[in-house]
Structures are given as C-alpha cells and as structure tokens.
Scaffold this active site. Structure first.
Site: not given
Ligand code: GLN
Length: 541
Positions: A17, A71, A148, A191-192, A390, A516, A518
């Site tokens: 979805k 998502d 539910i 689906t129905q 991280c 991060h 990503e």
């Molecule tokens: N556990 C580590 C912290 O809290 C790294 C957290 C993570 O990798 N997002 O700082």
C-alpha cells in the site's frame, strides 16, 4: 480546494500500500499537482520509535524529528512531499491526544467515546496536513480493512468523505487476486469479500488495484467489476515487478490510473494541469533512472554488517540508498547481508572477502558490537571503502581508539558504563532523561564540513544538514589524541561542540557519520555520500 485520496488494503497485509500510495503521489506530481502524503497506523504504540526493528522494520525519521513508519520513506523517495510530525498517526497517538484533552477538562461533562471523539480526532489529523497550496492529500490506512484496530480509521474516512463531498474524495482499495496453481485458476472471491467488508463499513471503493502474479483476463476484470459494483476501467491490474520498485508508477500509468484519478476527482476543473496522458519531463527523468539501473556497466559487492540483517525492512532506506548510489555510478550493487554476530563466530576475512565496500549501519544495544568493531578493523587495515552510519560511527571510533591509539578497553557507555575510556558517551542533558519514547536527538541538524576531506568532496559545500536519531555522541575529551593518531573530524556541528563525521587518512574512502544520510536519498537524486561510497567501491574493484 484540497482533494483527498484514501488508500485501504484488503485480503492480506504486505501488498505494498505504501509503495502504491507513493507511486500515485509521483504520478499526480508528474501532472503538475502538489501532493501531500500521510499514513495512519492502527497499532497502539504512540509511534514506532520504541519498537524493535524485528517487530516493525526501519523507523523513518523526518526533518522535524518525528519517528515514523517506513512507508514515509517511500513517500519521500517517490514524491517531493516533505513528511513531518503530521504525516504519521497511530491509534496510540490519537488516543493519547484524546486522553490528554480529557484530563485537561476539554470535554468537561461529556462521555468520551470512539464515535465521535476518536473519529473526530482522526479527522482533525487528516486536516492537520492541509495547506493552501496542496492539491491532493493521499492518506494510507495501515493494516487490513476488517481488522478491529482499523475500524475507527475507516469510519473516520467515511465521515470525512461525507463531510467534504463525494466528488472531493477518492477511495482506492488494494487487494490480492491470488492464482491457485493446483487449480490453474485466478480467484476473485477474496477481493469480493474484502470490498464487501468495506461496503458494510459504508465505503464504496472508486478504484481497485489488484495485486496479481498473472495477467487478469477480461472475464476476471468483468467479474470483479460486477460483484464490486464498479465500472471495469476502475479495476487496475498490478503484476509483481520483476526488477525494481520504481517501476510501479509506470505500471499504473500504463493503465491510465493518473487520468482516472484526475477525472474522478475533477482535478482539471479547478486547476490547469498537464493534460498529456503520454510521458512528460518528470516521467522521462524517472524512465532514465530505471534505464540506468537496468544497464549497469559494472558490478560491486557491498557488505552490510548489521544486527537486524534477517529482516529486509529493518534497513529499508539503506538498501534503497545503495541502489541509488549504484544508479548514479551506473553500477549494479549486490548487497551481501552479514549478521554482525557471525563476524564474532567466523573470521571477518572469510565473510568479507570479495566485497569492495563495507557498510556498518545504525543500531541499539550491545549484541553484535564485537563483530561490527572487527568489521571496521578489517575495512581500515585492508583499505576497503567503509561507510559507518550512526552506531557505525561509534564502532569506527571505538575501533580506532583500541587498535590505533592503544586504549585497549575503549568503549561506548551504551555498552559498558564503566569503561576506562568512554570514547562515545552521553551528553549531560541526555543523562537525566527517564522516558524512552521521543527523547533522542532527532531530526535535522546542521553540520560544517572541513575542506579537502572525503565528506567535503562528496557534498561540495561547507554547510549541510542531515537527520539524526541517537543518544550517544563522540566524547570530545578524546578528540585531540585521536586526531593526533590520524582520525579526521571532517564534520562538526556549527558551534564545534559535536563531532558529526569522522574519516581516516591514508585510506581510499573511510567515512563514518553520526547522522542517517539514508533518509534523504532519492532514486532521482542519490545522496552524495552513497554516490561517493559506491564510486570508491567501483574504483578499488
Ligand atoms: N545506539 C546508538 C545511540 O543511541 C546509535 C543509534 C543509531 O545507530 N541510530 O546513540
């Protein structure tokens, strides 16, 4: 007036979805519309921030620091919509808000009930995404119709449609149309039933998207249309994509889904929209991205050494960003997923041999840390491109402190509170926090880059901003001594107090970041660090 699309799911979960909602968003944007995206999750946690990646998959972090469902990552990768704290609500957050109001006396005298108080709160959550310039808000309802937990959400979106007028709302239902091998038949009954359930709850879907392994012939489409009380053009077939998820919008476009939505929502009445049913610039850009993915000129194997490795969705954004980095370099990225505990049991050499890039992702808790540190040592000593995210930065710093600086018992206080050399530790303000939910350093923070470093070369600018989700930080008491031994703090917070990126000298590409990256990579705009990491891997191959 802003129009609304509600996406529900039937028959089974995991039908995609989120990907379909994101794809619809992308298609509407390609017609020149401004799109907002939102998700409701029926579980009782206030947000997924405290859930294990094994339970929930990745926790996606927004610019404003909300910890949300993965998502939302698809939404941001496929569309230009920016997610924020109003983009993801759960049963828990809705009840939390109602109960807080009740305690404050805001409903004084009233009996608080699911209808109208919870449903009103859900409708207010839908309105929280509205802004004048948004043409269409797409709201995905997590879970399956009939569960539910999802009833109050389904009731709220029914009421919402009633209130703003049926021509301003579109209900899209995603279902499974299974193929039974033994009978060699495609079955429409699930689906129905699923649509029947939705109608019992007062919602007649406008469009059904059928996930299927096989092509649906005319008889099948006619049957679904007849029993679900719909015209056959509104039954969209979606066969499983064979190569890459970014093909989904094109599958939907080939069946004219964007045109059907525009017509049904009367979107062309109020606004000048791109009326071409054919491909336009945005779609061409998308096609060229897919083409780059499908025509690589080389192949690189990248090891991801993590602790939630058996679940694909635990590192969803990382895997996607690696693909984006591959697209940018026109190389095929083959990910070798390695459980960090296995590095403790077997040798790093044995597991990592043949990989031309090594990535250590984020994570929480002590399990598997030894394996991650050993992985860093292997990458550093063997000069294999290394990317730490991280917790990956924490492991890189600990490894450097132990093996280069001779602090044999260096550690993070997350794993050993009594370590004699806490190279990673809590900031003073984090030490006194009692609650676990929403208390980390979260969301976008600025970072200043040092010129001449790999980080600077990737971004090609001095000031950047990236999203965070962590408690522990590089301990500045060790900065001088680690730098003396060759660690480079190539990115720091603008006030210089927090180390955000570390690198090492005399290595083809060794970058570890506290944030991060990503979460900000898109297929059509790959993140510079992922791009450069894959480039470095390609070069040493
Ligand atoms: N556990 C580590 C912290 O809290 C790294 C957290 C993570 O990798 N997002 O700082």
């Amino acid at each position: 007036m802003t129009k609304h699309i509600f996406v529900t799911g039937g028959v089974v979960s995991s039908l995609g979805k989120g990907l379909n909602s994101a794809s619809i968003g992308m298609l509407l944007e390609s017609r020149g519309l401004k799109v907002g995206m939102q998700k409701f999750d029926p579980y009782v946690n206030v947000d997924p921030g405290t859930m294990s990646p094994f339970e929930h998959g990745e926790v996606y972090v927004t610019e404003d620091g909300a910890e949300t469902d993965l998502d939302l990552g698809h939404y941001e990768r496929f569309t230009n919509a920016e997610m924020n704290k109003c983009s993801n609500y759960t049963t828990g957050s809705i009840y939390y808000s109602v109960i807080t109001k009740e305690r404050r006396g805001e409903y004084l005298g009233k009996t608080i009930q699911v209808i109208p108080h919870i449903t009103n709160e859900i409708k207010a959550a839908i309105r929280s995404t509205l802004s004048d310039d948004v043409d269409v808000v797409i709201t995905e309802i997590g879970g399956i119709t009939g569960d539910i937990e999802s009833h109050p959400f389904v009731e709220a979106i029914r009421q919402f449609g009633q209130e703003i007028g049926r021509k301003n709302v579109l209900y899209i239902h995603l279902t499974l149309v299974p193929y039974l091998r033994a009978a060699d038949e495609i079955k429409t009954k699930p689906t129905q039933h699923s649509v029947g359930m939705l109608r019992q709850l007062g919602i007649q879907p406008d469009i059904i998207i059928c996930r299927t392994e096989k092509t649906l012939n005319n008889d099948i489409i006619d049957k679904i249309a007849l029993f679900c009380n719909m015209d056959r053009d509104s039954i969209i077939e979606e066969q499983d994509v064979k190569t890459i998820i970014y093909e989904i919008p094109l599958i939907l476009k080939d069946q004219g889904l964007d045109k059907i939505i525009i017509d049904k929502l009367h979107l062309a009445d109020d606004k000048k929209i791109d009326s071409t049913t054919k491909y336009n610039e945005r779609i061409y850009q998308w096609l060229s991205m897919i083409n780059a993915f499908k025509t690589p000129t080389a192949e690189v194997q990248i090891a991801v050494v993590g602790k939630y490795i058996e679940h694909q969705s635990s590192y969803e954004s990382i895997y996607e960003s690696l693909i984006h980095g591959g697209i940018a370099n026109r190389v095929k990225v083959i990910v070798k997923r390695i459980e960090s505990e296995d590095v403790e049991k077997q040798s790093a050499e044995e597991l990592l041999r043949g990989c031309c890039g090594i990535l250590v992702p984020g994570g929480f808790g002590e399990r598997g840390i030894g394996g991650k540190i050993e992985t860093v040592r292997f990458a550093r000593e063997n000069k294999i491109p290394f990317f730490g995210l991280c917790l990956g930065l924490h492991c890189a710093v600990i490894e450097f402190a132990i093996n280069v600086c001779g602090f044999n018992n260096a550690n993070s206080t997350e794993f050993d509170v009594n370590t004699p050399d806490p190279v990673i530790s809590l900031l003073e303000e984090q030490r006194h926090i009692e609650f676990k939910g929403g208390t980390m350093r979260l969301g976008a923070h600025p970072c200043k880059l040092m010129s001449g470093t790999s980080a600077y070369n990737a971004y090609n600018q001095e000031l950047i901003s990236e999203r965070h989700r962590h408690r522990y930080e590089f301990n500045n008491e060790y900065k001088d001594i680690l730098e003396e031994k060759g660690l480079v703090c190539s990115g720091v917070s603008p006030d210089g107090k927090l180390v955000e990126i570390v690198e090492i000298k005399d290595h083809p590409w060794f970058v570890a970041v506290q944030f991060h990256p990503e979460f900000k990579s898109k297929p059509t705009a790959p993140h510079p660090l992922f791009k450069e990491f894959i480039n470095a891997a390609r070069l040493i191959k």
